[in-house]
Write a protein that holds these residues in place. Sequence first.
Motif, PDB file in Angstrom:
ATOM      1  N   TYR A 161     -32.308  -8.647   1.279  1.00 12.27           N
ATOM      2  CA  TYR A 161     -32.293  -7.536   2.226  1.00 12.27           C
ATOM      3  C   TYR A 161     -30.860  -7.226   2.742  1.00 12.27           C
ATOM      4  CZ  TYR A 161     -37.279  -8.887   2.870  1.00 12.27           C
ATOM      5  OH  TYR A 161     -38.439  -9.234   2.761  1.00 12.27           O
ATOM      6  N   ALA A 162     -30.546  -5.932   2.767  1.00  8.48           N
ATOM      7  CA  ALA A 162     -29.205  -5.588   3.289  1.00  8.48           C
ATOM      8  C   ALA A 162     -29.368  -4.117   3.937  1.00  8.48           C
ATOM      9  CB  ALA A 162     -28.427  -5.438   2.005  1.00  8.48           C
ATOM     10  N   TYR A 163     -28.184  -3.867   4.836  1.00  9.61           N
ATOM     11  CA  TYR A 163     -28.319  -2.593   5.470  1.00  9.61           C
ATOM     12  C   TYR A 163     -27.407  -1.492   4.811  1.00  9.61           C
ATOM     13  CZ  TYR A 163     -30.510  -5.063   9.232  1.00  9.61           C
ATOM     14  OH  TYR A 163     -31.431  -5.903  10.100  1.00  9.61           O
ATOM     15  N   ASP A 164     -27.919  -0.416   5.072  1.00 11.52           N
ATOM     16  CA  ASP A 164     -26.916   0.707   4.459  1.00 11.52           C
ATOM     17  C   ASP A 164     -26.037   0.802   5.622  1.00 11.52           C
ATOM     18  OD1 ASP A 164     -28.497   2.423   6.315  1.00 11.52           O
ATOM     19  OD2 ASP A 164     -28.656   3.999   4.935  1.00 11.52           O
ATOM     20  N   THR A 165     -25.238   1.849   5.734  1.00 16.30           N
ATOM     21  CA  THR A 165     -24.029   2.283   6.735  1.00 16.30           C
ATOM     22  C   THR A 165     -24.516   2.917   7.834  1.00 16.30           C
ATOM     23  OG1 THR A 165     -23.728   4.513   5.535  1.00 16.30           O
ATOM     24  CG2 THR A 165     -22.156   2.775   4.973  1.00 16.30           C
ATOM     25  N   ASN A 166     -25.851   3.279   7.726  1.00 17.75           N
ATOM     26  CA  ASN A 166     -26.736   3.850   8.902  1.00 17.75           C
ATOM     27  C   ASN A 166     -27.643   2.772   9.808  1.00 17.75           C
ATOM     28  OD1 ASN A 166     -25.820   6.682   8.797  1.00 17.75           O
ATOM     29  ND2 ASN A 166     -26.850   6.419   6.630  1.00 17.75           N
ATOM     30  N   GLY A 167     -27.660   1.519   9.173  1.00 11.04           N
ATOM     31  CA  GLY A 167     -28.586   0.579   9.804  1.00 11.04           C
ATOM     32  C   GLY A 167     -29.989   0.425   9.300  1.00 11.04           C
ATOM     33  N   VAL A 168     -30.208   1.280   8.169  1.00 11.68           N
ATOM     34  CA  VAL A 168     -31.613   1.423   7.323  1.00 11.68           C
ATOM     35  C   VAL A 168     -31.314   0.034   6.732  1.00 11.68           C
ATOM     36  CG1 VAL A 168     -32.917   2.574   5.692  1.00 11.68           C
ATOM     37  CG2 VAL A 168     -31.730   3.768   7.176  1.00 11.68           C
ATOM     38  N   GLU A 169     -32.275  -0.613   6.709  1.00 10.21           N
ATOM     39  CA  GLU A 169     -32.596  -1.861   6.095  1.00 10.21           C
ATOM     40  C   GLU A 169     -33.436  -1.680   4.727  1.00 10.21           C
ATOM     41  OE1 GLU A 169     -33.526  -6.364   6.815  1.00 10.21           O
ATOM     42  OE2 GLU A 169     -35.053  -5.112   7.753  1.00 10.21           O
ATOM     43  N   PHE A 170     -32.496  -2.068   3.638  1.00 13.93           N
ATOM     44  CA  PHE A 170     -33.318  -2.179   2.463  1.00 13.93           C
ATOM     45  C   PHE A 170     -33.869  -3.417   1.856  1.00 13.93           C
ATOM     46  CE2 PHE A 170     -31.161   1.971   2.138  1.00 13.93           C
ATOM     47  CZ  PHE A 170     -32.018   2.681   1.517  1.00 13.93           C
ATOM     48  N   GLU A 171     -34.709  -3.698   1.170  1.00 16.97           N
ATOM     49  CA  GLU A 171     -35.212  -4.849   0.388  1.00 16.97           C
ATOM     50  C   GLU A 171     -35.069  -4.379  -1.008  1.00 16.97           C
ATOM     51  OE1 GLU A 171     -39.044  -7.989  -0.393  1.00 16.97           O
ATOM     52  OE2 GLU A 171     -39.129  -6.277   1.028  1.00 16.97           O
TER      53      GLU A 171
END
Length: 184
Positions: A161-171
């Motif tokens: 899991y990692a966040y984009d610059t806006n705080g949206v979490e991607f799995e």
Amino acid sequence: MTSTRWDDHVADTSTTTNPVRTHADGANPARLRFHHIAVQTCDLDASISWYEEFFGAEVAWTLDRFSDLSMERLPGLSGLAELTAGELRFHLFTRGPEHGAPPPADTNQFQHVCVEVASSEELRSWHARWHSVHDSGKYAFTRDVPATDIVVDSDGVESFYAYDTNGVEFEFTHLPNGRPETEN
């Protein structure tokens, strides 16, 4: 109707004007596809019922035991169900009573977006790429936390899991044999 993935339609890049870009680290954007959207709910049974009625979705599997990483990321996680409607997958989950209040109506209602990759190697490439882009210093992150380690669950499904610059979490996930067997 047969199911096809987007990359089944990618033309031979040697003759196109917009070739599919691959990266030196092995990350291949042309092979990405959305796997699921995760939605946190305070009433799992009612949410399942709504998705069944509105989307015509069916429960593919449910879980009530979770990895250490899942429990660290989502304290109080107590139930998860995957529902499918055509090619759409929804992961509905609930947390303990201390997380039982619905979110305010003016906030984003989803928890994360899952992207499926084609192989373990590609998953590792995306993990390394996230760190490379993050560590470049070119971007400010709303939630400046490192990507999680890559974990493997009991079915052999790998993810991080990692966040984009806006705080949206991607799995980012790799399913070793396609979709895991369903549980009911």
